[in-house]
Design a protein around this motif. Structure first.
Motif, short mmCIF file in Angstrom:
data_model
loop_
_atom_site.label_atom_id
_atom_site.label_comp_id
_atom_site.label_asym_id
_atom_site.label_seq_id
_atom_site.Cartn_x
_atom_site.Cartn_y
_atom_site.Cartn_z
N ALA A 137 -5.17 55.17 9.53
CA ALA A 137 -3.68 54.74 9.64
C ALA A 137 -3.55 53.09 9.38
O ALA A 137 -2.72 52.82 8.53
N PRO A 138 -4.31 52.30 9.92
CA PRO A 138 -4.15 50.72 9.77
C PRO A 138 -4.76 50.38 8.41
O PRO A 138 -3.98 49.72 7.63
N LEU A 139 -5.66 51.34 7.93
CA LEU A 139 -6.22 50.95 6.51
C LEU A 139 -4.94 51.09 5.44
O LEU A 139 -4.99 50.52 4.37
N LEU A 140 -4.30 52.33 5.59
CA LEU A 140 -3.15 52.64 4.99
C LEU A 140 -2.27 51.72 4.73
O LEU A 140 -1.26 51.32 3.72
N VAL A 141 -1.87 51.13 5.91
CA VAL A 141 -0.66 50.14 6.11
C VAL A 141 -1.26 48.88 5.00
O VAL A 141 -0.22 48.44 4.50
N VAL A 142 -2.57 48.61 5.37
CA VAL A 142 -2.94 47.23 4.61
C VAL A 142 -3.19 47.80 3.14
O VAL A 142 -2.48 46.82 2.29
N LEU A 143 -3.30 48.67 2.77
CA LEU A 143 -3.59 49.23 1.45
C LEU A 143 -2.16 49.12 0.86
O LEU A 143 -2.09 48.63 -0.32
N THR A 144 -1.29 49.67 1.43
CA THR A 144 0.14 49.89 0.74
C THR A 144 1.00 48.50 0.67
O THR A 144 1.85 48.44 -0.28
N HIS A 145 0.92 47.79 2.00
CA HIS A 145 1.70 46.82 2.10
C HIS A 145 1.06 45.46 1.85
O HIS A 145 1.78 44.47 1.91
N GLY A 146 -0.24 45.36 1.87
CA GLY A 146 -0.92 44.21 1.60
C GLY A 146 -1.36 43.45 2.86
O GLY A 146 -1.11 44.01 3.88
N PRO A 147 -2.29 42.39 3.01
CA PRO A 147 -2.50 41.61 3.95
C PRO A 147 -1.88 40.56 4.85
O PRO A 147 -2.05 40.54 5.90
N GLY A 148 -0.80 40.48 4.38
CA GLY A 148 0.20 39.49 5.09
C GLY A 148 -0.16 38.09 4.86
O GLY A 148 -1.25 37.71 4.12
N LYS A 149 0.41 37.31 5.57
CA LYS A 149 0.31 35.50 5.45
C LYS A 149 -0.94 34.99 5.78
O LYS A 149 -1.52 34.10 5.46
N PHE A 150 -1.52 35.84 6.88
CA PHE A 150 -2.88 35.40 7.58
C PHE A 150 -3.87 35.86 6.81
O PHE A 150 -4.67 36.56 7.52
N SER A 151 -3.96 35.40 5.54
CA SER A 151 -5.26 35.86 4.81
C SER A 151 -5.59 35.01 3.68
O SER A 151 -4.87 34.25 3.41
N VAL A 152 -6.88 35.03 3.20
CA VAL A 152 -7.24 34.25 2.17
C VAL A 152 -6.55 34.61 0.98
O VAL A 152 -6.31 33.75 0.04
N ASP A 153 -6.15 35.93 0.89
CA ASP A 153 -5.55 36.51 -0.50
C ASP A 153 -4.06 35.76 -0.44
O ASP A 153 -3.60 35.34 -1.45
N ALA A 154 -3.32 35.35 0.91
CA ALA A 154 -2.21 34.81 0.71
C ALA A 154 -2.40 33.44 0.29
O ALA A 154 -1.61 32.71 -0.49
N LEU A 155 -3.53 32.80 0.87
CA LEU A 155 -3.67 31.38 0.29
C LEU A 155 -3.87 31.07 -1.21
O LEU A 155 -3.53 30.13 -1.76
N ILE A 156 -4.61 32.11 -1.77
CA ILE A 156 -4.78 32.08 -3.28
C ILE A 156 -3.79 32.46 -4.23
O ILE A 156 -3.88 32.52 -5.24
N GLY A 157 -2.64 32.88 -3.38
CA GLY A 157 -1.50 33.33 -4.08
C GLY A 157 -1.53 35.06 -4.54
O GLY A 157 -0.71 35.29 -5.29
N GLY A 158 -2.15 35.85 -3.83
CA GLY A 158 -2.04 37.29 -3.93
C GLY A 158 -0.70 37.63 -3.26
O GLY A 158 -0.03 37.08 -2.45
N ARG A 159 -0.19 38.61 -3.90
CA ARG A 159 1.11 39.43 -3.73
C ARG A 159 0.74 39.91 -1.81
O ARG A 159 -0.04 40.62 -1.76
N GLN A 160 1.81 39.54 -1.24
CA GLN A 160 1.94 39.71 0.11
C GLN A 160 2.22 41.05 0.54
O GLN A 160 1.33 41.88 1.44
#
Length: 164
Positions: A137-160
């Protein structure tokens, strides 16, 4: 009256930032895999974290061949691949580094565990399928909606987030 009360409650719940929800989902999904991965390693540890990623306990290789039913020729490879995934993907997930890739990897591992290793558990009312749903369940949330702002992905400009 009840309808207004529920609508008010729903608005309040909607104020919880998705970034917090995503972070909690990332940590919740990472913990069981990390613990399992650490239990497979033979090497030493620093502050309780194993640092030898390529030295598996013999008992874990035995599990893959004799208990989980993998052919003896590939059991060591599958055990090593599993240990690598369980030790590398959870930190990626928690830190939010290639988060969706990490979530997908752990989701695939969950599916393999459920459908290949323990397929008979699907038919049991108290089978481990309910535990696997708690991982998925939490993996599906992250997979479908992304990591959120508290992530390295957000820092490098990944889609939130892909949707509301």
């Amino acid at each position: 009256m009840l309808k207004r009360l529920y609508a008010s409650f729903a608005r309040m719940c909607g104020k919880v930032p998705y970034s917090l929800t995503a972070f909690v989902c990332r940590v919740a999904a990472a913990v069981p895999f990390w613990r399992s991965g650490q239990s497979k390693l033979e090497g030493g540890d620093i502050l309780g974290v194993k640092y030898e990623l390529f030295s598996l306990k013999a008992s874990k290789i035995y599990l893959f061949s004799d208990v989980y039913g993998f052919p003896e020729a590939i059991a060591p490879f599958v055990a090593q691949l599993t240990a690598l995934g369980e030790n590398l993907l959870p930190p990626m997930l928690v830190c939010g580094i290639l988060t969706r890739f990490g979530a997908l990897g752990l989701l695939v591992m969950t599916a393999v565990i459920q459908f290949y290793v323990f397929p008979e558990e699907l038919l049991k009312p108290n089978g481990n399928w309910s535990l696997h749903l708690l991982w998925a369940a939490p993996l599906l949330v992250v997979l479908t909606h992304g990591p959120g702002k508290f992530s390295v992905d957000a820092l490098i400009g990944g889609r939130q987030r892909t949707s509301a």
